[in-house]
Motif scaffolding. Structure first.
Motif, PDB file in Angstrom:
ATOM      1  N   SER A  74      -1.597 -16.811   2.594  1.00 31.57           N
ATOM      2  CA  SER A  74      -1.991 -17.797   1.590  1.00 31.57           C
ATOM      3  C   SER A  74      -3.139 -17.267   0.717  1.00 31.57           C
ATOM      4  N   MET A  75      -4.145 -16.709   1.373  1.00 31.45           N
ATOM      5  CA  MET A  75      -5.287 -16.182   0.622  1.00 31.45           C
ATOM      6  C   MET A  75      -4.871 -15.003  -0.250  1.00 31.45           C
ATOM      7  N   MET A  76      -3.929 -14.233   0.253  1.00 29.17           N
ATOM      8  CA  MET A  76      -3.450 -13.086  -0.516  1.00 29.17           C
ATOM      9  C   MET A  76      -2.784 -13.543  -1.814  1.00 29.17           C
ATOM     10  N   THR A  77      -1.930 -14.568  -1.715  1.00 26.28           N
ATOM     11  CA  THR A  77      -1.220 -15.014  -2.921  1.00 26.28           C
ATOM     12  C   THR A  77      -2.216 -15.482  -3.973  1.00 26.28           C
ATOM     13  N   ALA A  78      -3.247 -16.207  -3.519  1.00 25.68           N
ATOM     14  CA  ALA A  78      -4.256 -16.688  -4.457  1.00 25.68           C
ATOM     15  C   ALA A  78      -5.001 -15.514  -5.089  1.00 25.68           C
ATOM     16  N   ALA A  79      -5.186 -14.452  -4.311  1.00 26.45           N
ATOM     17  CA  ALA A  79      -5.986 -13.321  -4.798  1.00 26.45           C
ATOM     18  C   ALA A  79      -5.219 -12.414  -5.765  1.00 26.45           C
ATOM     19  N   VAL A  80      -3.904 -12.305  -5.601  1.00 26.21           N
ATOM     20  CA  VAL A  80      -3.181 -11.296  -6.399  1.00 26.21           C
ATOM     21  C   VAL A  80      -2.477 -11.855  -7.631  1.00 26.21           C
ATOM     22  N   LYS A  81      -2.356 -13.172  -7.698  1.00 19.81           N
ATOM     23  CA  LYS A  81      -1.655 -13.750  -8.858  1.00 19.81           C
ATOM     24  C   LYS A  81      -2.350 -13.327 -10.146  1.00 19.81           C
ATOM     25  N   GLY A  82      -1.591 -12.758 -11.060  1.00 18.74           N
ATOM     26  CA  GLY A  82      -2.144 -12.332 -12.344  1.00 18.74           C
ATOM     27  C   GLY A  82      -2.669 -10.908 -12.347  1.00 18.74           C
ATOM     28  N   ARG A  83      -2.706 -10.289 -11.190  1.00 10.92           N
ATOM     29  CA  ARG A  83      -3.217  -8.913 -11.146  1.00 10.92           C
ATOM     30  C   ARG A  83      -2.113  -7.905 -11.461  1.00 10.92           C
ATOM     31  N   THR A  84      -2.527  -6.740 -11.960  1.00 13.57           N
ATOM     32  CA  THR A  84      -1.570  -5.669 -12.213  1.00 13.57           C
ATOM     33  C   THR A  84      -1.224  -4.994 -10.890  1.00 13.57           C
ATOM     34  N   GLU A  85      -0.179  -4.166 -10.960  1.00  9.92           N
ATOM     35  CA  GLU A  85       0.219  -3.444  -9.750  1.00  9.92           C
ATOM     36  C   GLU A  85      -0.941  -2.586  -9.241  1.00  9.92           C
ATOM     37  N   ALA A  86      -1.612  -1.883 -10.138  1.00  9.42           N
ATOM     38  CA  ALA A  86      -2.708  -0.998  -9.714  1.00  9.42           C
ATOM     39  C   ALA A  86      -3.822  -1.801  -9.059  1.00  9.42           C
ATOM     40  N   GLU A  87      -4.169  -2.950  -9.673  1.00  9.28           N
ATOM     41  CA  GLU A  87      -5.225  -3.794  -9.098  1.00  9.28           C
ATOM     42  C   GLU A  87      -4.806  -4.325  -7.732  1.00  9.28           C
ATOM     43  N   THR A  88      -3.539  -4.733  -7.661  1.00  7.65           N
ATOM     44  CA  THR A  88      -3.041  -5.289  -6.403  1.00  7.65           C
ATOM     45  C   THR A  88      -3.046  -4.227  -5.310  1.00  7.65           C
ATOM     46  N   ARG A  89      -2.606  -3.023  -5.653  1.00  8.69           N
ATOM     47  CA  ARG A  89      -2.579  -1.951  -4.651  1.00  8.69           C
ATOM     48  C   ARG A  89      -3.993  -1.594  -4.188  1.00  8.69           C
ATOM     49  N   ASP A  90      -4.955  -1.661  -5.123  1.00  7.22           N
ATOM     50  CA  ASP A  90      -6.362  -1.434  -4.736  1.00  7.22           C
ATOM     51  C   ASP A  90      -6.808  -2.489  -3.718  1.00  7.22           C
ATOM     52  N   LEU A  91      -6.411  -3.720  -3.996  1.00  6.19           N
ATOM     53  CA  LEU A  91      -6.816  -4.818  -3.119  1.00  6.19           C
ATOM     54  C   LEU A  91      -6.151  -4.671  -1.740  1.00  6.19           C
ATOM     55  N   ILE A  92      -4.874  -4.297  -1.741  1.00  2.78           N
ATOM     56  CA  ILE A  92      -4.168  -4.074  -0.471  1.00  2.78           C
ATOM     57  C   ILE A  92      -4.893  -2.992   0.329  1.00  2.78           C
ATOM     58  N   ARG A  93      -5.259  -1.906  -0.379  1.00  2.85           N
ATOM     59  CA  ARG A  93      -5.934  -0.794   0.289  1.00  2.85           C
ATOM     60  C   ARG A  93      -7.285  -1.250   0.850  1.00  2.85           C
ATOM     61  N   ALA A  94      -8.016  -2.014   0.053  1.00  2.40           N
ATOM     62  CA  ALA A  94      -9.342  -2.478   0.485  1.00  2.40           C
ATOM     63  C   ALA A  94      -9.216  -3.439   1.674  1.00  2.40           C
ATOM     64  N   PHE A  95      -8.211  -4.292   1.616  1.00  2.17           N
ATOM     65  CA  PHE A  95      -8.027  -5.249   2.706  1.00  2.17           C
ATOM     66  C   PHE A  95      -7.673  -4.518   4.004  1.00  2.17           C
ATOM     67  N   LYS A  96      -6.768  -3.559   3.893  1.00  3.48           N
ATOM     68  CA  LYS A  96      -6.364  -2.811   5.091  1.00  3.48           C
ATOM     69  C   LYS A  96      -7.520  -1.977   5.631  1.00  3.48           C
ATOM     70  N   ALA A  97      -8.367  -1.487   4.721  1.00  5.88           N
ATOM     71  CA  ALA A  97      -9.556  -0.739   5.170  1.00  5.88           C
ATOM     72  C   ALA A  97     -10.472  -1.674   5.962  1.00  5.88           C
ATOM     73  N   MET A  98     -10.592  -2.912   5.469  1.00  9.97           N
ATOM     74  CA  MET A  98     -11.443  -3.886   6.161  1.00  9.97           C
ATOM     75  C   MET A  98     -10.888  -4.164   7.562  1.00  9.97           C
ATOM     76  N   MET A  99      -9.580  -4.100   7.698  1.00  6.82           N
ATOM     77  CA  MET A  99      -8.922  -4.393   8.970  1.00  6.82           C
ATOM     78  C   MET A  99      -8.779  -3.169   9.863  1.00  6.82           C
ATOM     79  N   SER A 100      -9.042  -1.977   9.309  1.00  6.23           N
ATOM     80  CA  SER A 100      -8.606  -0.757  10.002  1.00  6.23           C
ATOM     81  C   SER A 100      -9.541  -0.309  11.099  1.00  6.23           C
ATOM     82  N   ILE A 101     -10.647  -1.012  11.265  1.00  5.59           N
ATOM     83  CA  ILE A 101     -11.645  -0.534  12.217  1.00  5.59           C
ATOM     84  C   ILE A 101     -11.046  -0.330  13.601  1.00  5.59           C
ATOM     85  N   HIS A 102     -10.105  -1.161  13.989  1.00  6.10           N
ATOM     86  CA  HIS A 102      -9.478  -0.989  15.293  1.00  6.10           C
ATOM     87  C   HIS A 102      -8.007  -0.592  15.193  1.00  6.10           C
ATOM     88  N   GLU A 103      -7.540  -0.435  13.940  1.00  5.21           N
ATOM     89  CA  GLU A 103      -6.113  -0.189  13.771  1.00  5.21           C
ATOM     90  C   GLU A 103      -5.807   1.300  13.936  1.00  5.21           C
TER      91      GLU A 103
END
Lengths: 167, 410
Positions: A74-103
């Motif tokens: 849900s939060m993702m949809t709110a965050a990416v609506k209106g963003r370009t592919e490049a912006e969205t991919r940056d956000l995906i990368r940043a989010f996964k980095a935030m999660m990657s500490i134990h991944e």
């Protein structure tokens, strides 16, 4: 031991109780991509409408799952609506980095080298509300729940890329 | 003889653990049980005084290690009512025992054109080895259906057995707790000329087991669900049948002779035990069998029926329609396994909330995705009982449900 309040922040529960952008979109023009977490049976179905400029014109979520997977979607949809592919991919990368500490699996990154330290937030990417999900890293089993929709969104862009005529 | 749970609890060191101010309430023994001091001590003692490889050395401790390993086999045989230890094969776990049968019997002994009969409630361990056999050999698989109360539908058993060479079913569902009528299924299967394998991973730890009474030809179970260590399981088989089956894994121990132009297999049960076996684990399993025999398996079953009866009525009383428990409603028809859904709370979230109070339950598909589809749910929560659980543990579970409702009410 991390407490429940580290995981179930109010904003997460709010998105779980009142999910944003719930539903579906006609396909085509939207892309429909499914994500599945075999561990817990969580399922996310994304409908992503990408306009000619490569922006997320609209996005809807269907499926079912735990509070973390559903609120993250849900939060993702709110965050990416209106963003370009490049912006969205940056956000995906940043989010996964935030999660990657134990991944870390058996891919050789768990030996004290590589990305084994805490991941600093990327200052170039404003995480906004998504910061609330940072507590998930203290609950390693739940990281896959939080990242499910993000991996699925990346797949939608991969599909869109394949469909795009070569220039 | 009834079980003195307060005294049993003291036998399990892990139950002394404090989890952020909460005692450990362990309700996931269907996944793996905790270990009593007697088992831990037996394994330590073996390593501290006796360890050497088995069936090889002529020196004293090698002789003693071999004796300890084989004595464990004899204890297991007695525990399951097997006529001799020759039918007891040590494997890695129940899963490997079923794979052994699928590879050996399934590929070499199953008559051409004969089908394998399974059920919709099987654990993946008793599905995937057969799906692999079907992919490789085109063997037809059939499945006994499950009714809405979680029981096998056996009305049409004789017709379903027509053309079947092997039946492999669980004695007790790891999801629903359903106790299946194995003796009845085995009788019908034998009348149809089929061999019967029983997945007894959930039943052997919880009730008296007698292979003659069950009437099966082969039976698989794991040590770690019955107070024993991980890393060792058992395939029991009728001796003539095991003798007719070709070896599974190749290596040391399982051979009589090796030449550069060929090899001859060892006798059973060693024919199926390639390489250095889990010796300390066998010692631990032997100690687990002694421990459970000391409690008395009738008393164990009686305790679990009583606790399950209490849990079913207390939880229904307090939570009413918010709680949906799967499986047979009569506690005598089931083991101490309660799979349930609670309101709209996802099992993962429920398990997380319970964990914050020291209560361990399982959340997910329980390695039985076909059964989850049959039940029409993506996942369930599961609480399972063993010798160290009591009414206070059920109370802790119930309190956790209310806490989850507060947090996640929509």
């Amino acid at each position: 031991m991390a407490g429940l309040e580290d995981l179930y922040r109010e904003i997460i529960l709010d998105h779980y109780r009142s999910p944003r952008n719930r539903g579906d979109l006609p396909t085509p023009p939207a892309y429909r991509v499914e994500g599945f977490n075999p561990l817990c049976g969580d399922e996310v179905v994304l409908y992503v409408d990408i306009d000619d400029a490569g922006r997320v014109a609209d996005i809807k979520v269907d499926g079912q799952g735990c509070s973390i997977s559903q609120s993250s979607a849900s939060m993702m949809t709110a965050a990416v609506k209106g963003r370009t592919e490049a912006e969205t991919r940056d956000l995906i990368r940043a989010f996964k980095a935030m999660m990657s500490i134990h991944e870390r699996g058996l891919d050789g990154n768990g030996d004290g080298h590589g990305d084994s330290g805490p991941v600093a937030p990327d200052p170039a990417v404003d995480m906004g509300e998504l910061e609330a999900l940072r507590g998930v890293v203290k609950f390693p089993v739940r990281i896959k729940c939080a990242t499910l929709s993000w991996n699925t969104l990346a797949e939608a862009f991969d599909q869109a890329g394949l469909d795009r005529p070569a220039e | 003889m009834t079980l003195d749970v307060a005294s049993v609890k003291k036998d399990f060191p892990i139950l002394e653990r404090d989890l952020a101010g909460h005692r450990l309430v362990f309700l996931d023994s269907a996944a793996s049980s905790q270990k009593p001091r007697a088992v831990l001590d037996a394994m330590d003692h073996y390593y501290e005084t006796t360890h050497a490889n088995v069936h090889r050395g002529v020196y004293t401790i090698a002789e003693e290690a071999t004796q300890a390993y084989e004595a464990a086999r004899a204890r297991v045989a007695r525990f399951i009512g097997a006529p001799s230890a020759r039918g007891v094969v040590f494997t890695k776990n129940a899963t490997e025992a079923i794979n052994l049968v699928a590879h050996s019997y399934g590929r070499a002994c199953l008559p051409p054109g004969k089908a394998v009969l399974l059920s919709e409630m099987e654990h993946h361990a008793n599905l995937v080895p057969w799906l692999m056999l079907r992919e490789e050999r085109g063997v037809e698989l059939r499945f006994l259906a499950v009714d809405d109360d979680g029981r096998l539908v056996l009305d049409d058993l004789d017709r379903q057995l027509d053309g079947v060479g092997l039946v492999s079913v669980t004695a007790m569902s790891n999801v629903l707790g359903t106790l299946n009528p194995i003796a009845r299924i085995a009788d019908a299967a034998h009348a149809a000329g089929a061999v019967v394998l029983v997945d007894a991973a959930q039943s052997v730890p919880h009730a008296v087991t007698d292979v003659a009474e069950l009437g099966c030809d082969l039976m698989a179970f794991s040590a770690h669900k019955m107070c024993g260590p991980t890393g060792i399981g058992v395939l029991w088989g009728r001796e003539e049948l095991l003798e007719s089956m070709p070896a599974f894994l190749g290596g040391g121990e399982m051979i009589r002779d090796v030449r550069l132009d060929g090899w001859t297999p060892n006798e059973i049960p060693w024919k199926f035990e390639a390489g250095t076996p889990p010796i300390a684990e066998a010692v631990g399993l032997g100690a687990a069998v002694d421990y459970l025999s000391g409690l008395g398996m009738e008393a164990v079953r009686e305790h679990e029926v009583a606790l399950t009866t209490h849990a079913l009525s207390m939880l229904a009383d307090r939570h009413g329609d918010d709680l949906r428990i799967f499986g047979p409603p009569d506690p005598h028809d089931r083991g101490g396994v309660l799979s349930f859904t609670y309101r709209d709370v996802h099992p993962h979230d429920l398990s997380q909330v319970l964990d914050s109070a020291g209560v361990c339950i399982r959340a997910g598909h329980h390695c039985a995705r076909p059964l989850m589809r049959r039940l029409g749910v993506p996942a369930t929560s599961r609480a399972s009982f063993y010798v160290y659980n009591d009414e206070a543990d059920v109370e802790a579970l119930s309190d956790g449900l209310f806490a989850a409702a507060d947090l996640f009410s929509i």
